[in-house]
Enzyme design. Structure first.
Site, PDB file in Angstrom:
ATOM      1  N   LYS A  15       0.722  -1.026  -0.323  1.00 46.72           N
ATOM      2  CA  LYS A  15      -0.005   0.358  -0.377  1.00 46.72           C
ATOM      3  C   LYS A  15       0.556   0.328   0.013  1.00 46.72           C
ATOM      4  O   LYS A  15       0.899   2.024  -0.990  1.00 46.72           O
ATOM      5  CB  LYS A  15      -0.757   0.116   1.342  1.00 46.72           C
ATOM      6  CG  LYS A  15      -2.127  -1.334   0.923  1.00 46.72           C
ATOM      7  CD  LYS A  15      -2.685  -0.457   2.541  1.00 46.72           C
ATOM      8  CE  LYS A  15      -2.102  -0.929   3.995  1.00 46.72           C
ATOM      9  NZ  LYS A  15      -1.556  -2.482   4.695  1.00 46.72           N
ATOM     10  N   ARG A  90     -10.419   0.723   8.002  1.00 49.57           N
ATOM     11  CA  ARG A  90     -10.019  -0.329   8.007  1.00 49.57           C
ATOM     12  C   ARG A  90     -10.741  -1.053   8.880  1.00 49.57           C
ATOM     13  O   ARG A  90     -10.363  -1.936   9.362  1.00 49.57           O
ATOM     14  CB  ARG A  90      -8.627  -0.410   9.223  1.00 49.57           C
ATOM     15  CG  ARG A  90      -7.654  -0.744   8.532  1.00 49.57           C
ATOM     16  CD  ARG A  90      -6.311  -0.184   9.865  1.00 49.57           C
ATOM     17  NE  ARG A  90      -4.835  -0.983  10.053  1.00 49.57           N
ATOM     18  CZ  ARG A  90      -3.920  -0.479   8.792  1.00 49.57           C
ATOM     19  NH1 ARG A  90      -4.055   0.465   8.367  1.00 49.57           N
ATOM     20  NH2 ARG A  90      -2.865  -1.391   8.977  1.00 49.57           N
ATOM     21  N   ARG A 130      12.032  -5.287   5.144  1.00 47.45           N
ATOM     22  CA  ARG A 130      12.323  -3.380   4.915  1.00 47.45           C
ATOM     23  C   ARG A 130      12.635  -2.319   5.268  1.00 47.45           C
ATOM     24  O   ARG A 130      12.975  -2.760   6.733  1.00 47.45           O
ATOM     25  CB  ARG A 130       9.994  -3.442   5.481  1.00 47.45           C
ATOM     26  CG  ARG A 130       9.784  -2.342   4.931  1.00 47.45           C
ATOM     27  CD  ARG A 130       8.590  -1.185   4.978  1.00 47.45           C
ATOM     28  NE  ARG A 130       7.433  -1.973   6.392  1.00 47.45           N
ATOM     29  CZ  ARG A 130       6.328  -1.489   6.819  1.00 47.45           C
ATOM     30  NH1 ARG A 130       5.748  -1.549   5.616  1.00 47.45           N
ATOM     31  NH2 ARG A 130       6.036  -2.195   7.964  1.00 47.45           N
ATOM     32  N   ARG A 174      -0.615  -7.997  13.421  1.00 43.17           N
ATOM     33  CA  ARG A 174      -0.680  -7.076  12.159  1.00 43.17           C
ATOM     34  C   ARG A 174      -2.478  -7.880  11.161  1.00 43.17           C
ATOM     35  O   ARG A 174      -3.536  -7.483  11.105  1.00 43.17           O
ATOM     36  CB  ARG A 174      -0.025  -6.678  12.301  1.00 43.17           C
ATOM     37  CG  ARG A 174       0.085  -5.086  12.460  1.00 43.17           C
ATOM     38  CD  ARG A 174       1.339  -4.599  12.099  1.00 43.17           C
ATOM     39  NE  ARG A 174       1.958  -4.394  11.403  1.00 43.17           N
ATOM     40  CZ  ARG A 174       2.903  -4.222  10.799  1.00 43.17           C
ATOM     41  NH1 ARG A 174       4.038  -4.647  11.507  1.00 43.17           N
ATOM     42  NH2 ARG A 174       3.618  -3.786   9.578  1.00 43.17           N
TER      43      ARG A 174
END
Ligand code: AP5
Ligand code: MG
Length: 221
Positions: A15, A90, A130, A174
């Protein structure tokens, strides 16, 4: 007419990466609730401390707090042509609040909802590699999208960092939170004819091109 693009997908689905790349292509800013909450790290208020704790555990910040910051952000002048919403809504109440806000404040509605799906294993693999730039926000992956010089941002040379919530156990939490709270939005938007499913396991630039095409087509209609 303004365009409000909702980028939907689990942690690590791309995203943020895609929102950053698309900003120039479609000429509207990225609005990332995750980035806005992370920016609260420097504030020393009870709310800011609570938000940091929730994020570190991989849970969701309460809807009322989240909706309020998005309301303020979308009212800013750089969002006059719309926004690339990254990580918002969300939950179903957030999606309903967004519909109401766009209708009442901007006489507008959600334009399109691209869905990027990946498995939990892919999420862990991507997120553990990441790295992000603390100055300009550019995102990298040590293997899939490395910077030119290891550990340094291509744009400003800043030392790249890892996020506090990127430990594998928090990523799994998550992902579960996504399945429980956010996945119901897939049908919410499908029912409204807004959902477009893309293959999220392709090279980054291929996905950006597909997204840009899909958005251009929809905004022309
Ligand atoms: P947020 O910051 O939104 O995190 P998230 O949804 O968990 O998603 P990520 O940012 O981890 O992943 P991404 O999809 O952006 O992937 P990326 O492009 O970085 O939210 C963080 C927290 O804030 C939440 O847990 C919650 O506490 C709170 N919060 C935020 N919004 C909220 C809301 N609305 N309500 C309540 N609470 C909220 O890519 C990941 C990695 O993969 C990168 O290294 C990238 O280089 C690489 N990569 C990307 N695309 C590809 C590809 N195609 N192939 C290979 N590698 C790729
Ligand atoms: Mg992100």
């Amino acid at each position: 007419m303004a365009a409000y693009i909702v980028l939907l997908g689990p942690p690590g689905s791309g995203k943020g990466t895609q929102a950053k790349l698309l900003t120039d292509e479609v000429g509207i800013p990225q609005v990332s609730t995750g980035d806005m909450f992370r920016a609260m790290k420097t504030q020393d208020t009870p709310l800011a401390r609570k938000v940091q704790q929730i994020m570190a555990e991989g849970k969701l910040v309460p809807d009322d707090v989240t909706i309020e910051i998005v309301k303020e952000r979308l009212a800013q002048s750089d969002c006059s042509k719309g926004a690339l919403l990254d990580g918002f809504p969300r939950t179903v109440p957030q999606a309903e609040a967004l519909d109401k806000l766009l209708e009442e404040s901007f006489h507008s509605q959600v334009t399109i909802v691209p869905l990027l799906s990946i498995t939990v294993e892919e999420a862990v693999r991507r997120i553990s590699g990441r790295r992000g730039c603390p100055q300009c926000g550019a995102l990298y992956h040590v293997e899939f999208n490395p910077p030119r010089e290891m550990g340094k941002c291509d744009h400003d040379g800043a030392k790249l960092v890892q996020r506090d919530d990127d430990r594998p156990e928090v990523v799994r939490e998550r992902y579960q939170v996504y399945l429980d709270n956010t996945a119901p939005l897939i049908n919410y938007y499908r029912d409204r004819g807004l959902l477009v499913e893309l293959d999220a396991v392709q090279p980054i630039e291929v996905i950006t091109a597909e997204l840009a095409d899909t958005i251009r087509q929809r905004t022309k209609e």
